[in-house]
Design a protein around this motif. Structure first.
Motif, PDB file in Angstrom:
ATOM      1  N   UNK A  20      -1.724   7.855   3.775  1.00 42.71           N
ATOM      2  CA  UNK A  20      -1.818   6.619   3.002  1.00 42.71           C
ATOM      3  C   UNK A  20      -0.617   6.550   2.057  1.00 42.71           C
ATOM      4  N   UNK A  21       0.268   5.580   2.289  1.00 40.86           N
ATOM      5  CA  UNK A  21       1.512   5.547   1.518  1.00 40.86           C
ATOM      6  C   UNK A  21       1.317   5.329   0.017  1.00 40.86           C
ATOM      7  N   UNK A  22       0.190   4.763  -0.370  1.00 44.20           N
ATOM      8  CA  UNK A  22       0.003   4.558  -1.803  1.00 44.20           C
ATOM      9  C   UNK A  22      -0.993   5.558  -2.390  1.00 44.20           C
ATOM     10  N   UNK A  23      -1.289   6.616  -1.633  1.00 45.01           N
ATOM     11  CA  UNK A  23      -2.175   7.649  -2.141  1.00 45.01           C
ATOM     12  C   UNK A  23      -1.589   9.019  -1.803  1.00 45.01           C
ATOM     13  N   UNK A  28      -6.002   9.568   5.393  1.00 46.44           N
ATOM     14  CA  UNK A  28      -6.997   8.600   4.924  1.00 46.44           C
ATOM     15  C   UNK A  28      -8.391   9.161   5.177  1.00 46.44           C
ATOM     16  N   UNK A  39      -5.275   4.221  11.057  1.00 48.86           N
ATOM     17  CA  UNK A  39      -5.177   2.770  11.266  1.00 48.86           C
ATOM     18  C   UNK A  39      -4.782   2.455  12.716  1.00 48.86           C
TER      19      UNK A  39
ATOM     20  N   UNK B  74     -13.967  -0.525   0.582  1.00 49.20           N
ATOM     21  CA  UNK B  74     -13.072   0.627   0.528  1.00 49.20           C
ATOM     22  C   UNK B  74     -11.658   0.064   0.433  1.00 49.20           C
ATOM     23  N   UNK B  75     -10.798   0.791  -0.241  1.00 52.08           N
ATOM     24  CA  UNK B  75      -9.438   0.293  -0.388  1.00 52.08           C
ATOM     25  C   UNK B  75      -8.477   1.344   0.134  1.00 52.08           C
ATOM     26  N   UNK B  76      -7.569   0.960   0.980  1.00 55.93           N
ATOM     27  CA  UNK B  76      -6.470   1.874   1.248  1.00 55.93           C
ATOM     28  C   UNK B  76      -5.156   1.156   1.487  1.00 55.93           C
ATOM     29  N   UNK B  77      -4.112   1.950   1.429  1.00 54.27           N
ATOM     30  CA  UNK B  77      -2.782   1.377   1.512  1.00 54.27           C
ATOM     31  C   UNK B  77      -2.394   1.133   2.950  1.00 54.27           C
ATOM     32  N   UNK B  78      -1.782  -0.016   3.177  1.00 51.68           N
ATOM     33  CA  UNK B  78      -1.221  -0.283   4.495  1.00 51.68           C
ATOM     34  C   UNK B  78       0.283  -0.318   4.338  1.00 51.68           C
ATOM     35  N   UNK B  79       0.970   0.242   5.316  1.00 51.66           N
ATOM     36  CA  UNK B  79       2.420   0.261   5.286  1.00 51.66           C
ATOM     37  C   UNK B  79       2.906  -0.896   6.142  1.00 51.66           C
ATOM     38  N   UNK B  98      10.029  -1.591   4.307  1.00 45.84           N
ATOM     39  CA  UNK B  98       8.580  -1.624   4.424  1.00 45.84           C
ATOM     40  C   UNK B  98       7.980  -1.806   3.045  1.00 45.84           C
ATOM     41  N   UNK B 100       4.273  -1.242   0.827  1.00 44.80           N
ATOM     42  CA  UNK B 100       2.941  -0.649   0.867  1.00 44.80           C
ATOM     43  C   UNK B 100       1.981  -1.521   0.073  1.00 44.80           C
ATOM     44  N   UNK B 102      -1.979  -2.164  -1.047  1.00 42.38           N
ATOM     45  CA  UNK B 102      -3.373  -1.716  -1.109  1.00 42.38           C
ATOM     46  C   UNK B 102      -4.250  -2.845  -0.611  1.00 42.38           C
ATOM     47  N   UNK B 105     -11.219  -3.416   2.213  1.00 41.41           N
ATOM     48  CA  UNK B 105     -11.993  -3.727   3.416  1.00 41.41           C
ATOM     49  C   UNK B 105     -13.480  -3.622   3.128  1.00 41.41           C
TER      50      UNK B 105
END
Lengths: 318, 260
Positions: A20-23, A28, A39, B74-79, B98, B100, B102, B105
């Protein structure tokens, strides 16, 4: 072409299947269930890279940089496809609608990833006249999840180089990995959407090959050692029908604590729910294409069971 | 009025909130605006020039939405890769090619849709597809990769009812404007939430109505005194009470705002 569904299992040992690029680039993890998430974008990258690098296929979504390392943006990438009868066409001679039509035609002819996964492609004639081509991909993968709880490990080590001039010590490196994760991906191939992107059965064959061989061929440091374990494609003969959620019909049973699984042979993949459902819907199924890794323990002899149900099978050979 | 009831669910869902373009958040409930797309996909209506929307609106499609599972996010980062302009080209911005983001979902979401139409042929086709578990295009919860599954629940005859002044059990989320003054019967174990949902959109997909809606975050029914609603009995005797979120109500019945 017929509707079909895909179930794909692969595993990862002491690597980071999808950071996860922001974690902190951690793998994940769904905190509630302890399962590892990957993903769909990661999986599609694997397929795209395989198709481009190993099979020499043109793909739309790739990074093309100039001599200064400046990466081409999607608008200019789209204009790579602005030609007719083998000749580059200047956009000043075209209306926006013609530009869109030409780019779409060429894209669909040239780029296998657009035929498979669709895309949103910005098209710009001038700063005032812009639009986009939106194509829904016939192939859609859900985000993948591990079939068991995973553990997160934090690893530190020394790098080979110093961080700057006049340093006497090497840098440290640190990263998060999962000791083991058996990941299931589920996808649908929609034959109706395939008409819009001109996707062919041959494209699908390459997609399946990309799933299997592409996963094997991931040789970046964080992905090395990933192994494809099972690939199933259920092809339907009944129009507009598919079972749905094939990933929910399999279970990974292990006698160890789930976090302690370190190899695919530490457990058994329970196929009973899946076989039950396939039996129930067998009249609607044309065939099941399969490939599995010999190290995987299956609860049933899949081939025998399918034959017993009268479902045609075909092994995928690469 | 014949009303089709079916469940739709998925491991993931994302219905983007309108003010969250740079860090996408999701509505807790599948909004009717997304349900149009789902119905269009099941029926195989064309997306070209938003034809599906025109057709569903011409059929006077009415949609009610209930929650079945608790709302989990839930939250996660998408690149994300650079898509337009020169914004993300490294020379001009330090962030690189790119970005990133957050993204939030819904997790393990399950909704119950109540659907009625005036176009009998289209409605019958919908019922037949849902009953046979058939869908023309692949259905998803908000984004194409968030695949969804669905199941027929019931088909009922719904009758228009007016409030008797007492709270009744409602199987769909209810717009606050339909709930009468002090009309919510609060029950223990429920987590009440109001959320501003897009209820309808026009032929070019511009949202034409937003409204505050009330529901239980645990995915159970709520009891409320609703100005008017529909009621029908299912095959197993269940009494369903529901409102169509995108139904244009001509008579303005209640005062807005105050609920409890």
């Amino acid at each position: 072409m017929n509707r079909s569904e895909i179930l794909f299992l692969y595993d990862a040992s002491w690597t980071n299947p999808n950071g996860d690029p922001v974690d902190e680039n951690k793998p994940r993890i769904d905190e509630e269930t302890g399962r590892n998430i990957v993903t769909d974008v990661r999986l599609k990258r694997t397929i795209r890279d395989y198709l481009h690098e190993y099979r020499g296929k043109e793909i739309f979504v790739r990074e093309i940089s100039d001599d200064e390392g400046i990466i081409q943006d999607a608008k200019h990438r789209a204009e790579d496809f602005l030609w007719e009868n083998g000749e580059k066409v200047s956009k000043s001679n075209l209306k926006l609608a013609e530009m869109k039509r030409l780019i779409q035609e060429n894209l669909l002819r040239e780029c296998i990833d657009v035929r498979l996964f669709g895309g949103t492609i910005p098209v710009e004639k001038s700063s005032k006249e812009k639009s986009s081509i939106t194509l829904t991909g016939p192939v859609q993968f859900q985000m993948g999840q591990s079939l068991h709880r995973v553990k997160l490990e934090y690893i530190k080590g020394t790098g080979a180089f110093a961080s700057g001039d006049k340093q006497t010590r090497k840098t440290f490196r640190e990263e998060y990995v999962v000791p083991y994760s058996l990941i299931a991906f589920y996808g649908v191939i929609n034959e109706k959407a395939a008409e819009h992107t001109h996707m062919t059965e041959e494209d699908v064959a390459l997609l399946l090959e990309g799933l299997w061989n592409g996963t094997k061929n991931l040789i970046s440091r964080s992905k090395v050692g990933q192994q494809p374990r099972l690939l199933l494609r259920v092809v339907y003969r009944e129009d507009c029908f598919h079972i749905g959620e094939l990933n929910r019909l399999i279970r990974f049973h292990t006698e160890k604590a789930e976090e302690e699984v370190r190899h695919v042979s530490d457990g058994t993949l329970d196929l009973s729910l899946l076989l039950e459902k396939l039996a129930e819907e067998r009249d609607k199924i044309q065939e099941v294409q399969y490939r599995f890794d010999s190290q995987m323990n299956l609860s049933h002899n899949l081939l025998e069971e399918l034959n017993r149900l009268g479902i045609k099978t075909q092994e995928l050979i690469y | 009025m014949r009303t089709l009831i079916f469940d739709i669910w998925g491991e993931w869902g994302h219905f983007r909130k309108y003010y969250s373009t740079s860090s996408p958040l999701t509505f807790s409930v599948l909004p009717p605006t997304a349900a149009y797309g789902i119905l269009g996909a099941v029926l195989g209506l064309s997306k070209e020039n938003n034809m599906y929307l025109t057709q569903l609106k011409e059929a006077h499609t009415r949609i009610g939405v209930g929650l079945i599972h608790p709302v989990k996010k839930i939250m996660f980062g998408l690149n994300l890769i650079n898509t337009k302009g020169n914004v993300w080209v490294p020379k001009q911005r330090r962030e690189g090619a790119r970005t990133q983001i957050r993204t939030e979902f819904l997790k393990d979401a399950r909704f119950r849709l109540f659907v009625a139409m005036d176009d009998e042929a289209l409605y019958n086709k919908l019922v037949s597809h849902i009953k046979q578990h058939k869908t023309y295009y692949t259905v998803s919860l908000g984004l194409s990769e968030l695949l969804a599954n669905f199941q027929f629940v019931d088909e009922i005859d719904g009758h228009w009812k007016k409030s008797t002044g007492e709270p009744v059990e409602m199987h769909t989320v209810v717009p606050l404007s339909l709930i009468r003054h002090k009309g919510v019967r609060l029950q223990p174990g429920k987590r009440y939430k109001k959320e501003r949902l897009p209820l309808d959109m026009n032929d070019v997909r511009i949202v034409s109505a937003y409204e505050e809606c009330l529901f239980d975050m645990n995915g159970q029914t709520i009891e409320a005194d609703v100005a008017h609603y529909y009621e029908g009995t299912g095959n197993n005797g269940t009494i369903y009470r529901y409102v169509f979120l995108n139904e244009r109500i001509s008579e303005s019945v209640v005062q807005q705002g105050e609920v409890l």
